[in-house]
Structure formats: C-alpha cells, structure tokens
Design an enzyme around this catalytic site. Structure first.
Site, PDB file in Angstrom:
ATOM      1  N   LYS A 164      -9.510   6.261 -19.092  1.00 40.81           N
ATOM      2  CA  LYS A 164      -9.839   6.822 -20.405  1.00 40.81           C
ATOM      3  C   LYS A 164      -8.604   6.781 -21.308  1.00 40.81           C
ATOM      4  O   LYS A 164      -8.132   5.712 -21.621  1.00 40.81           O
ATOM      5  CB  LYS A 164     -10.420   8.231 -20.215  1.00 40.81           C
ATOM      6  CG  LYS A 164     -11.474   8.334 -19.095  1.00 40.81           C
ATOM      7  CD  LYS A 164     -12.750   7.590 -19.388  1.00 40.81           C
ATOM      8  CE  LYS A 164     -13.651   7.414 -18.177  1.00 40.81           C
ATOM      9  NZ  LYS A 164     -13.978   8.603 -17.420  1.00 40.81           N
ATOM     10  N   TYR A 179     -17.477  16.427 -13.954  1.00 43.91           N
ATOM     11  CA  TYR A 179     -17.807  15.005 -14.079  1.00 43.91           C
ATOM     12  C   TYR A 179     -18.809  14.600 -12.977  1.00 43.91           C
ATOM     13  O   TYR A 179     -18.671  15.004 -11.821  1.00 43.91           O
ATOM     14  CB  TYR A 179     -16.513  14.177 -13.968  1.00 43.91           C
ATOM     15  CG  TYR A 179     -16.749  12.701 -14.026  1.00 43.91           C
ATOM     16  CD1 TYR A 179     -17.069  12.083 -15.226  1.00 43.91           C
ATOM     17  CD2 TYR A 179     -16.667  11.927 -12.881  1.00 43.91           C
ATOM     18  CE1 TYR A 179     -17.313  10.722 -15.271  1.00 43.91           C
ATOM     19  CE2 TYR A 179     -16.899  10.556 -12.928  1.00 43.91           C
ATOM     20  CZ  TYR A 179     -17.226   9.970 -14.128  1.00 43.91           C
ATOM     21  OH  TYR A 179     -17.463   8.623 -14.176  1.00 43.91           O
ATOM     22  N   ASP A 234      -8.800  18.571 -13.896  1.00 44.26           N
ATOM     23  CA  ASP A 234      -9.059  17.216 -14.388  1.00 44.26           C
ATOM     24  C   ASP A 234      -8.709  17.212 -15.877  1.00 44.26           C
ATOM     25  O   ASP A 234      -9.389  17.838 -16.682  1.00 44.26           O
ATOM     26  CB  ASP A 234     -10.532  16.858 -14.150  1.00 44.26           C
ATOM     27  CG  ASP A 234     -10.874  15.430 -14.581  1.00 44.26           C
ATOM     28  OD1 ASP A 234     -10.190  14.890 -15.474  1.00 44.26           O
ATOM     29  OD2 ASP A 234     -11.836  14.861 -14.027  1.00 44.26           O
ATOM     30  N   ARG A 291       0.853  -1.203   0.000  1.00 40.27           N
ATOM     31  CA  ARG A 291       0.000   0.000   0.000  1.00 40.27           C
ATOM     32  C   ARG A 291       0.881   1.243   0.000  1.00 40.27           C
ATOM     33  O   ARG A 291       0.598   2.242  -0.647  1.00 40.27           O
ATOM     34  CB  ARG A 291      -0.960   0.008   1.201  1.00 40.27           C
ATOM     35  CG  ARG A 291      -1.681   1.346   1.332  1.00 40.27           C
ATOM     36  CD  ARG A 291      -2.927   1.363   2.228  1.00 40.27           C
ATOM     37  NE  ARG A 291      -2.910   0.467   3.353  1.00 40.27           N
ATOM     38  CZ  ARG A 291      -2.180   0.641   4.457  1.00 40.27           C
ATOM     39  NH1 ARG A 291      -1.401   1.701   4.592  1.00 40.27           N
ATOM     40  NH2 ARG A 291      -2.233  -0.242   5.433  1.00 40.27           N
TER      41      ARG A 291
HETATM   42  C1  LIG Z   1     -14.426   8.931 -16.139  1.00 40.38           C
HETATM   43  C2  LIG Z   1     -14.052  10.251 -15.578  1.00 40.38           C
HETATM   44  C3  LIG Z   1     -13.752  10.412 -14.214  1.00 40.38           C
HETATM   45  C4  LIG Z   1     -13.867   9.266 -13.219  1.00 40.38           C
HETATM   46  O1  LIG Z   1     -12.918   8.292 -13.443  1.00 40.38           O
HETATM   47  P1  LIG Z   1     -13.145   6.741 -13.042  1.00 40.38           P
HETATM   48  O2  LIG Z   1     -11.877   6.112 -13.514  1.00 40.38           O
HETATM   49  O3  LIG Z   1     -14.356   6.276 -13.766  1.00 40.38           O
HETATM   50  O4  LIG Z   1     -13.321   6.687 -11.571  1.00 40.38           O
HETATM   51  C5  LIG Z   1     -13.361  11.660 -13.785  1.00 40.38           C
HETATM   52  N1  LIG Z   1     -13.289  12.718 -14.618  1.00 40.38           N
HETATM   53  C6  LIG Z   1     -13.572  12.607 -15.934  1.00 40.38           C
HETATM   54  C7  LIG Z   1     -13.468  13.809 -16.799  1.00 40.38           C
HETATM   55  C8  LIG Z   1     -13.965  11.378 -16.456  1.00 40.38           C
HETATM   56  O5  LIG Z   1     -14.277  11.293 -17.754  1.00 40.38           O
END
Ligand SMILES: *Cc1c(COP(=O)(O)O)cnc(C)c1O
Length: 377
Positions: free
Chosen positions: A195, A98, A170, A46
C-alpha cells in the site's frame, strides 16, 4: 532529525560496498565464503540479503523500533508475527480487521490451538472485558477498514500492559509518517508494504518492526524458518517507493480532506467517513495519536442504483481492490474486500451495499471532484 530527512538519510541509502546511491538489487541466493572457519555476514539469502537488509533497517528507523523484517506480502508479515504465539494462547482482535487477517485467524491459526476473540476495539471497555488469563496478544488496526473507526491506542496499550499482553498494530493505512504505534507503547507494527510504503501499485510486500531485542530474536527465527522473505527486486522497488512517502502522504491528505468536505455537500451522499472530518466520531482521539487523517475515506450513497452508476461512470480513477497507489483507487467493499462476509454480519458491521471506499491518489483535486460530480447523479 525530522521524518522527511530520515526518509532520505537514514544510514541505509548508500551501498556500503560501492557507494552507489541506489542500493543494488543483490540478485543472489548464496554467498561465497573465502574463510570457512569464519563464515561471513551473508551466507544464504533466505537468512539475509543486503538489499533486504537495507529495507529492513530503513523501516526499523522510520517506526522507531529495534529491528525490521521484510516479508513476501502483508499477509506473510502478519502470519509470521502471529506465529510468535503458541497453542493455548488467546488473542483479542478487532472485528473489522483486514479480511486476510480474519482468514488466517479463523481458518488456519485456530487449528493450531490459538484462540481469537473479535471485539469492537473502538469501544475500549470491550478490550478490557475480552481479556482472559491466557490472553497473550492484542491485535489492532486504526483507522479500520472500511469505516475508518478509531481505536484509542494509548488506552488500549495501557490495558494490555497491565495484563502482560503483546500489542500488535497494523499501520498500513497511515504509514509511520502519520502514526508511530511503537512510540505509543505498542510492541510490534505490521504493514502491507503493498500500500502506501511501496506506493505505486507495483509490488506485493510486507514489513514488521519490533520494539525489543527479545521479539527481534524470536521473529527472526520465524522469518528464517517460515521463509516468506521479500525478494531483492521487490525490496528495491519498496525502498525506491518509500523515499517519496512524505510528499505523497501530504498531497493525499490535502486531497482527501477536500474531497471529504465536498462529498458532505453532495445531495446523493448519505454519510462520509474520514478521520479528518470534525464530525467523525473518532476525530479527537485520532489526532491525539496520529498527525494526519490519511488518504482513505469511505462514503455511502442514498440508493444502490446510485452506487452502481457511480462505479460505472466515475472517470480517471481505478475501480479496484487495494489502496495506497499514486492513482485514486475506488473500491466497492461488498463485492470486493468484504464479499466473503455474510450480508447480515456485514450490515451489523455497517458495511452497507451503498458503501464506497476511496484511496485518493496524486491527481489534482479539482479533476477528482469534477469526476465524482459527474458520476454522482
Ligand atoms: C492489504 C492489507 C493487508 C494485506 O497485505 P498484502 O500485502 O495484500 O498481503 C493487511 N492489512 C491491511 C490493513 C491491508 O490493507
């Protein structure tokens, strides 16, 4: 060194223990300590694992930060970063954030005394007027989801710096290949590595990169305390996916641009949202802070019937939640990502019942356009 080279040669591509050109999956929870007086670098996974460390160092280099952190999902990364704040702190956050981030802010962190104000960050004056004496954070997403609205990062960061506010961006939609928020002055970058970073629709993961040693220390404490770390197998998949980020993003961008141009000429289409289009209201600002339009575009059709028909008829794509995979992913925000938002709020945000979001994949653009053409009737 340019970005493509850095993706492949960043000092983390060779296993330091064996010379292996693929960092091994160190599937271990704990590490033998031959010298009890002097515990080694790794003690418990961890707190640190060599596979995770390779990924964390790699993303730190790609985003030009001092330290990277890998988490078990994008939401784990975002939740951990937001845990840097304390009761009584106020955070200004974009209203089209998001959905999962909206949920952690309004259902969880509010109970711990962290206060959020949601604003349209594409209107820079809204950021300035939302700042209060206890504002400690500014949380941004650009381009935003699903309408690809653009926030002027340089101007937003200027306001934040004047007020001693930590800026979090983000960067999931563009990846560091197209946009590097830390270079523009942001303090923390977060990613859903699920993504474009991992890029193959086969792993859930999150990353964060910080700009200062102080933030690095604080976020490490949270990562180790919360414990939402990314497992070694998923770190390996993410490292493997990341190596082709540049070639994937280059193809995506060319395809997205062609598809957006073509959609503009289709008579069923009402509006197209893509930062690469000259007509896009944020186009000029976007290209001052990013080097590409990205892979995600949205469009509205003239009627709901056309919209439903398109989603049922469109071939050789995935109709699904998510984005950033090698396959084109078509999603329907009102039934998917934005289903929990009341209709009147959705409409105010411009998320209509006829809105479709596309994350273009690696298919040939001619086939993609042919498939869209057949489904748009
Ligand atoms: C998918 C997404 C998230 C969340 O990510 P996860 O891996 O699904 O927890 C956060 N911000 C954006 C812009 C996203 O497209």
């Amino acid at each position: 060194m340019k970005f493509g080279t850095k993706l492949i040669h960043n000092g983390n591509e060779v296993d330091p223990f064996t010379g292996a050109l693929s960092i091994p999956i160190y599937q271990a929870s704990t590490f033998h300590q031959p010298n009890i007086e002097n515990i080694g670098k790794y003690d418990y996974a961890r707190s640190g694992n060599p596979t995770r460390e390779a990924l964390e160092n790699t993303i730190a280099q790609l985003e030009n930060g001092v330290r990277g952190f890998a988490f078990s999902s994008g939401m784990a990364a975002i939740s951990s970063v937001l845990s840097l704040f304390s009761a009584g702190d106020h955070i200004v956050i974009c209203e089209d954030v998001y959905g999962g981030t909206f949920r952690i802010a309004t259902k969880v962190l509010n109970r711990f005394g962290i206060e959020f104000t949601f604003i349209d960050a594409s209107e820079i004056s809204e950021i300035e007027s939302a700042i209060k004496s206890n504002t400690k954070g500014l949380y941004l997403e650009t381009p935003s989801n699903p309408l690809l609205k653009i926030t002027d990062l340089r101007e937003a960061i200027k306001i934040a710096k004047r007020n001693d506010v930590i800026v979090i961006v983000d960067n999931s939609f563009l990846s560091p290949y197209f946009q590097k928020p830390l270079d523009l002055g942001a303090d923390i970058v977060v990613h859903s590595a699920t993504k474009f970073i991992a890029g193959h629709s086969d792993v859930i993961g999150g990353l964060a990169v910080v700009k200062s040693e102080e933030l690095a220390r604080d976020l490490y404490t949270i990562q180790n305390s919360f414990g939402a770390v990314l497992g070694p197998q998923d770190c390996w998949l993410t490292l493997r996916g990341l190596k082709t980020l540049k070639v994937r993003m280059d193809v995506y961008e060319q395809t997205a641009q062609k598809l957006a141009n073509w959609l503009l000429t289709n008579e069923c289409v009402e509006e197209v949202y893509y930062p690469g289009l000259k007509e896009h209201p944020g186009h000029d600002i976007h290209f001052e802070q990013a080097s590409g339009g990205g892979a995600v575009l949205s469009f509205t059709l003239k009627t709901i019937d056309q919209t439903i028909r398109f989603l049922q008829k469109v071939e050789n794509v995935a109709v699904a939640v998510s984005l950033g995979g090698v396959e084109t992913i078509v999603s329907y925000p009102v039934k998917m990502s934005h289903a929990a938002i009341p209709k009147d709020v959705r409409e105010r945000l411009g998320v209509k019942d006829t809105l479709i979001r596309v994350s273009v994949g690696l298919e040939d653009v001619e086939d993609l356009i042919a498939s869209f053409q057949k489904a748009l009737i």
